[in-house]
Enzyme design. Structure first.
Site, PDB file in Angstrom:
ATOM      1  N   THR A  98      50.172  36.035  40.748  1.00 24.31           N
ATOM      2  CA  THR A  98      48.948  35.551  40.107  1.00 24.31           C
ATOM      3  C   THR A  98      48.460  36.530  39.036  1.00 24.31           C
ATOM      4  O   THR A  98      48.923  37.668  38.949  1.00 24.31           O
ATOM      5  CB  THR A  98      47.803  35.361  41.124  1.00 24.31           C
ATOM      6  OG1 THR A  98      47.419  36.650  41.602  1.00 24.31           O
ATOM      7  CG2 THR A  98      48.243  34.490  42.289  1.00 24.31           C
ATOM      8  N   CYS A  99      47.484  36.071  38.253  1.00 21.41           N
ATOM      9  CA  CYS A  99      46.944  36.884  37.164  1.00 21.41           C
ATOM     10  C   CYS A  99      45.786  37.765  37.613  1.00 21.41           C
ATOM     11  O   CYS A  99      44.978  38.190  36.796  1.00 21.41           O
ATOM     12  CB  CYS A  99      46.501  35.995  36.020  1.00 21.41           C
ATOM     13  SG  CYS A  99      47.888  35.124  35.301  1.00 21.41           S
ATOM     14  N   ASP A 100      45.673  38.006  38.910  1.00 21.53           N
ATOM     15  CA  ASP A 100      44.643  38.914  39.390  1.00 21.53           C
ATOM     16  C   ASP A 100      45.287  40.264  39.667  1.00 21.53           C
ATOM     17  O   ASP A 100      46.304  40.339  40.364  1.00 21.53           O
ATOM     18  CB  ASP A 100      44.009  38.355  40.668  1.00 21.53           C
ATOM     19  CG  ASP A 100      42.756  39.116  41.044  1.00 21.53           C
ATOM     20  OD1 ASP A 100      42.794  40.365  41.043  1.00 21.53           O
ATOM     21  OD2 ASP A 100      41.735  38.472  41.327  1.00 21.53           O
ATOM     22  N   ASN A 127      44.879  30.185  40.528  1.00 20.96           N
ATOM     23  CA  ASN A 127      45.820  30.195  39.389  1.00 20.96           C
ATOM     24  C   ASN A 127      46.747  28.968  39.385  1.00 20.96           C
ATOM     25  O   ASN A 127      47.791  28.974  38.766  1.00 20.96           O
ATOM     26  CB  ASN A 127      46.715  31.448  39.423  1.00 20.96           C
ATOM     27  CG  ASN A 127      46.241  32.545  38.478  1.00 20.96           C
ATOM     28  OD1 ASN A 127      46.906  33.549  38.335  1.00 20.96           O
ATOM     29  ND2 ASN A 127      45.115  32.364  37.817  1.00 20.96           N
TER      30      ASN A 127
END
Ligand SMILES: *Cc1c(COP(=O)(O)O)cnc(C)c1O
Length: 376
Positions: free
Chosen positions: A323-325, A366
């Protein structure tokens, strides 16, 4: 490790990570608990994995259930189990949920303060209540905070208050912390429980039950004592602190019941380095903290990982999710040794994932689907 799971995965053609749970292993675990503590009732902690097939199997084996919400109570009732096999073990309950549980027939409730006793006295009159006492959780890899339970000194007041409101002051509970490898933790907690029993007897109220909670470990990277070893230690501690007046007892295994029964298959999405001479590779998987591996938080639980390149020379990697975290990194402070030949597209197996994975997966962070689950 389960050959049945490997066989299932060989035939699977869907994309994306999934967890597969082998019911034969859950059955073996149930029997191990039942045999190792023959006079103790097993209340499976539903939150560890509430898959309907697991609940139905445990129902058929005679297990009882520790539920944290009306939702979990309904899942257990859906197996056909009667409400007298359910403990509503969460110390934090809305009064309308207490009323709903009571309407379903649940008569066993956890409390840790007089404020919660008030709610139960109003909405579940006459029920049995047990008071949870605080444990320090030392030795647990996933320790519980001070969120649940009260000091053992306060427990008699809570229970006496329940008694005065017409409830049955039934017993004491504790949880020594999850993934607890220290056998002495139960000894210390049982000493505390026995103290509450004594104080209550002085006040003219005979408690009946000690709920010894969960905490039984799953084997991840390190060896852990087997269930029989826990059984012996706990029985000895019970005799030491209660003499020949043993209370009735409950255990609530969650992780220990299902942890080793499940395996996740995931895929390597990317392997890269942060500079040309970086010694550490970053290995990104199609599963991460938000899709089932939440217990890698603070790198608490270190799962065993199998790769198709096992046996080759290894080197340290940072292991991260897709994910983009930026917090979606599983192991960085203590890098994970993986084969240098591991490549993008390789399928890997993450072992001992039967507990605390499916329900800890986000709905769609996401745009990634929740962790797929198969029970075989
Ligand atoms: C979570 C929980 C359990 C199960 O704990 P494990 O460490 O997974 O065995 C048992 N009892 C209560 C009250 C819990 O909250």
């Amino acid at each position: 490790m389960s050959e049945r799971i490997r066989e299932f995965l060989r035939r699977r053609d869907e994309d994306g990570p999934c967890v597969v749970v082998d019911l034969d292993i859950v059955r073996d675990n149930y029997h191990a608990f039942a045999r190792s503590l023959p006079d103790t009732s097993v209340y499976y902690a539903v939150k560890a994995n509430p898959a309907p097939e697991i609940l139905s199997l445990l129902e058929s084996l005679g297990s009882c259930f520790d539920c944290a919400s009306v939702g979990e109570i309904e899942m257990v009732l859906a197996t056909g189990a009667s409400a007298d096999r359910i403990s509503y073990g969460n110390t934090i309950k809305k009064e309308k949920d207490i009323a709903k549980a009571y309407a379903y027939g649940v008569r066993l409730f956890a409390v840790d303060c007089v404020e919660e006793v008030d709610k139960i006295a109003r909405s579940a009159p006459g029920s049995r209540v047990f008071c949870r006492v605080l444990c320090d959780g030392i030795g647990a890899e996933w320790p519980l905070s001070r969120k649940f339970g009260c000091d053992a000194d306060m427990a008699p007041d809570v229970l006496e208050y329940a008694h005065r409101l017409g409830l049955q002051a039934y017993g004491v509970s504790f949880h020594v912390g999850s993934q607890q490898a220290n056998l002495e933790a139960w000894d210390l907690a049982l000493a505390m429980a026995a103290g509450v029993f004594k104080e209550m007897a002085l006040r003219g109220i005979d408690l009946k039950m000690v709920n010894m909670g969960g905490g039984f470990p799953t084997r991840y990277l390190k060896d852990v004592p087997g269930v029989p070893t826990y059984g012996t230690a706990i029985f000895e501690a019970l005799c030491k602190h209660f003499g020949n007046r043993l209370p009735s007892t409950i255990i609530e295994p969650g992780r220990g019941m299902v942890g080793n029964a499940g395996m996740i298959e995931a895929e390597v999405v990317l392997i890269s380095r942060k500079s040309a001479d970086d010694e550490i590779r970053w290995v990104y998987l199609d599963i991460g903290k938000f899709s089932g591996l939440a217990e890698t938080m603070d790198e608490a639980i270190r799962y065993p990982i199998r790769t198709p390149k096992d046996g080759d020379r290894t080197a340290p990697c940072v292991l991260a999710g897709p994910t983009c975290d930026s917090v979606d990194v599983m192991y960085e402070k203590t890098p994970y040794e993986l084969p240098v030949s591991l490549s993008i597209g390789d399928k890997i197996l993450i072992e001992a994932c039967g507990a605390y994975t499916t329900t800890y997966s986000t709905v769609s962070f996401n745009g990634f689907a929740p962790l797929a689950s198969h029970v075989i």
